[in-house]
Design a protein around this motif. Structure first.
Motif, PDB file in Angstrom:
ATOM      1  N   VAL A 130       0.755  -1.282  -0.101  1.00  0.00           N
ATOM      2  CA  VAL A 130      -0.015  -0.246   0.041  1.00  0.00           C
ATOM      3  C   VAL A 130       1.047   1.367   0.019  1.00  0.00           C
ATOM      4  N   SER A 131       1.870   1.186   0.871  1.00  0.00           N
ATOM      5  CA  SER A 131       2.797   2.485   0.787  1.00  0.00           C
ATOM      6  C   SER A 131       3.565   2.847  -0.264  1.00  0.00           C
ATOM      7  N   VAL A 132       3.819   1.822  -1.199  1.00  0.00           N
ATOM      8  CA  VAL A 132       4.524   2.005  -2.499  1.00  0.00           C
ATOM      9  C   VAL A 132       3.715   2.338  -3.753  1.00  0.00           C
ATOM     10  N   GLN A 133       2.164   2.050  -3.420  1.00  0.00           N
ATOM     11  CA  GLN A 133       1.456   1.967  -4.795  1.00  0.00           C
ATOM     12  C   GLN A 133       1.424   3.273  -5.465  1.00  0.00           C
ATOM     13  N   ASN A 134       1.355   4.570  -4.880  1.00  0.00           N
ATOM     14  CA  ASN A 134       1.057   5.881  -5.618  1.00  0.00           C
ATOM     15  C   ASN A 134       2.743   6.503  -5.587  1.00  0.00           C
ATOM     16  N   VAL A 135       3.696   6.143  -5.566  1.00  0.00           N
ATOM     17  CA  VAL A 135       4.953   7.052  -5.309  1.00  0.00           C
ATOM     18  C   VAL A 135       5.795   6.700  -6.513  1.00  0.00           C
ATOM     19  N   THR A 136       7.039   7.338  -6.649  1.00  0.00           N
ATOM     20  CA  THR A 136       7.953   6.870  -7.614  1.00  0.00           C
ATOM     21  C   THR A 136       8.701   5.883  -7.077  1.00  0.00           C
ATOM     22  N   ARG A 137       9.441   5.203  -8.236  1.00  0.00           N
ATOM     23  CA  ARG A 137      10.357   4.097  -7.799  1.00  0.00           C
ATOM     24  C   ARG A 137      11.383   4.427  -6.756  1.00  0.00           C
ATOM     25  N   SER A 138      12.129   5.706  -6.942  1.00  0.00           N
ATOM     26  CA  SER A 138      12.950   5.775  -5.678  1.00  0.00           C
ATOM     27  C   SER A 138      12.608   6.097  -4.507  1.00  0.00           C
ATOM     28  N   ARG A 139      11.337   6.476  -4.341  1.00  0.00           N
ATOM     29  CA  ARG A 139      10.598   6.707  -3.065  1.00  0.00           C
ATOM     30  C   ARG A 139      10.079   5.376  -2.481  1.00  0.00           C
ATOM     31  N   ALA A 140       9.406   4.605  -3.510  1.00  0.00           N
ATOM     32  CA  ALA A 140       9.083   3.290  -3.225  1.00  0.00           C
ATOM     33  C   ALA A 140      10.301   2.457  -2.732  1.00  0.00           C
ATOM     34  N   LEU A 141      11.438   2.359  -3.169  1.00  0.00           N
ATOM     35  CA  LEU A 141      12.541   1.682  -2.702  1.00  0.00           C
ATOM     36  C   LEU A 141      12.882   2.122  -1.072  1.00  0.00           C
ATOM     37  N   ASP A 142      12.778   3.802  -0.860  1.00  0.00           N
ATOM     38  CA  ASP A 142      13.229   4.303   0.187  1.00  0.00           C
ATOM     39  C   ASP A 142      12.121   3.511   1.564  1.00  0.00           C
ATOM     40  N   LEU A 143      10.836   3.531   1.046  1.00  0.00           N
ATOM     41  CA  LEU A 143       9.769   2.916   1.884  1.00  0.00           C
ATOM     42  C   LEU A 143      10.075   1.337   1.917  1.00  0.00           C
ATOM     43  N   PHE A 144      10.493   0.809   0.978  1.00  0.00           N
ATOM     44  CA  PHE A 144      10.855  -0.605   0.960  1.00  0.00           C
ATOM     45  C   PHE A 144      11.816  -0.875   1.941  1.00  0.00           C
TER      46      PHE A 144
END
Length: 381
Positions: free
Chosen positions: A116-130
């Motif tokens: 849910v946290s990585v769904q609507n963000v950029t790839r870079s931001r998604a990796l930070d959240l990961f």
């Protein structure tokens, strides 16, 4: 009557069912009638929902010699199947976004929070959240269990357990680059040993497909409780959204092909965890600390693939309880030395760069060390 003869009769009944009309019009009485005409003795048919996770409506035929299930929906699925399939395909795109796969041994609630946290963000931001989410999942105790209780059970990995131990100690002494680089070749070596029945000239893609296909074949048999079922229902295409084990293996295949083993010119990610980039030295960005946990978990997942490849199930799908072993032999001074070196390195990075990321990294190291101490010595550090 031989097993092959019975299966041939089951297949004949299925062909007759396909020719009869819509599958949802099949009845137990009809299946029993056709079974009797095939000279099968004492056939008993009943309606049942079959499947380990998401079920398939079927008519189950029981004989003294065995069982068969005849689905009453097409292999292209019904409306519920198609909705579920779309959901899992969308999730697979999110796993691709963070360059990972559905992890084994992690609670589904935690996985849902991550996706849910990585769904609507950029790839870079998604990796930070990961990195944020997995820092509390792939902890020091988690990695220790992978090394001590999962890898040794895999024939393809047991010889690299000492290497994994040293990489673990090195990583949490601050030597992330050496530890990550040590484990990258182990992925390919393990994969090659798993599929040793293939020819020596097999490509990496062929090895991946052979290993994952056989693991999924085993999962499909268990999904349908080892009953005879038409072959088209035991494929990854049908079971992708039906069985979470199949989904995990299939997303692991995607990671291996699309990220870890893809050609350098085809790589489009940002973790830089790629075998060819490592081997040819084209980039050094794979040396990030977060990639160490990825490597440990990928190796443990290969151990699970090997287990299902050979149908031994000796590597658990459920998380094993923490046992005493190598890491219990650590004394306080060894642990504090590793902890101190890792924390000090993060403080130096913080002083040199001022980046808030290193505060987060240092906090994670401290939190994981505290959890580790509680697990191993029932104390707080």
């Amino acid at each position: 009557m031989s097993l092959s003869s019975i299966e041939k009769k089951f297949n004949g009944i299925w062909c007759r069912a396909l020719a009869h009309g819509p599958l949802n019009e099949l009845t137990p009485e009809l299946i029993e009638k056709w079974a009797t005409e095939k000279k099968l003795t004492n056939p008993v048919a009943e309606v049942a929902n079959v499947g380990a996770f998401h079920t398939t409506p079927c008519i189950v035929l029981t004989l003294e010699e065995g069982k068969a299930c005849f689905p009453t929906i097409p292999d292209s699925g019904d409306e519920n199947w198609q909705i579920r399939r779309k959901k899992y395909e969308d999730q697979a795109l999110l796993w691709d976004k963070v360059e990972w796969f559905l992890p084994l041994w992690v609670p589904m609630g935690k996985i849902s929070d991550l996706l849910v946290s990585v769904q609507n963000v950029t790839r870079s931001r998604a990796l930070d959240l990961f990195r944020y989410h997995t820092s509390t999942l792939y902890t020091l105790p988690f990695q220790a269990v992978c090394i001590e209780q999962i890898l040794p059970l895999a024939k393809s990995l047991k010889d690299i357990v000492p290497l994994a131990r040293e990489a673990y100690l090195g990583a949490y002494s601050g030597y992330w680059s050496t530890s990550v680089g040590t484990l990258i070749p182990a992925i390919e070596g393990s994969l090659t040993r798993i599929v040793s029945d293939l020819g020596a000239k097999s490509t990496t893609t062929e090895k991946i497909d052979h290993a994952i296909d056989k693991a999924i074949e085993t999962a499909a048999q268990i999904h349908f409780d080892r009953m005879w079922v038409p072959a088209e229902y035991k494929t990854s295409t049908y079971l992708f959204g039906q069985d979470e084990r199949v989904y995990a293996f299939e997303t692991f295949r995607m990671w291996l092909k699309n990220h870890f083993f893809c050609n350098t010119e085809d790589y489009r990610g940002e973790t830089w965890l790629n075998r060819h980039m490592f081997a040819h030295g084209t980039v050094a960005s794979w040396q990030r600390s977060g990639n160490f946990a990825r490597m440990i978990v990928a190796l443990a997942t290969l151990a699970a693939v090997e287990s299902w490849y050979e149908s031994s199930h000796s590597r658990p799908i459920l998380w094993p309880p923490l046992q005493t072993g190598f890491f219990c032999s650590w004394d306080y001074s060894t642990c504090w030395t590793c902890f101190g070196l890792a924390a000090t390195k993060s403080m130096i990075n913080l002083a040199n760069t001022g980046l808030a990321y290193y505060w987060s990294e240092m906090e994670v190291i401290c939190e994981q060390f505290e959890v580790f101490c509680v697990h191993k010595w029932n104390c707080t550090a």
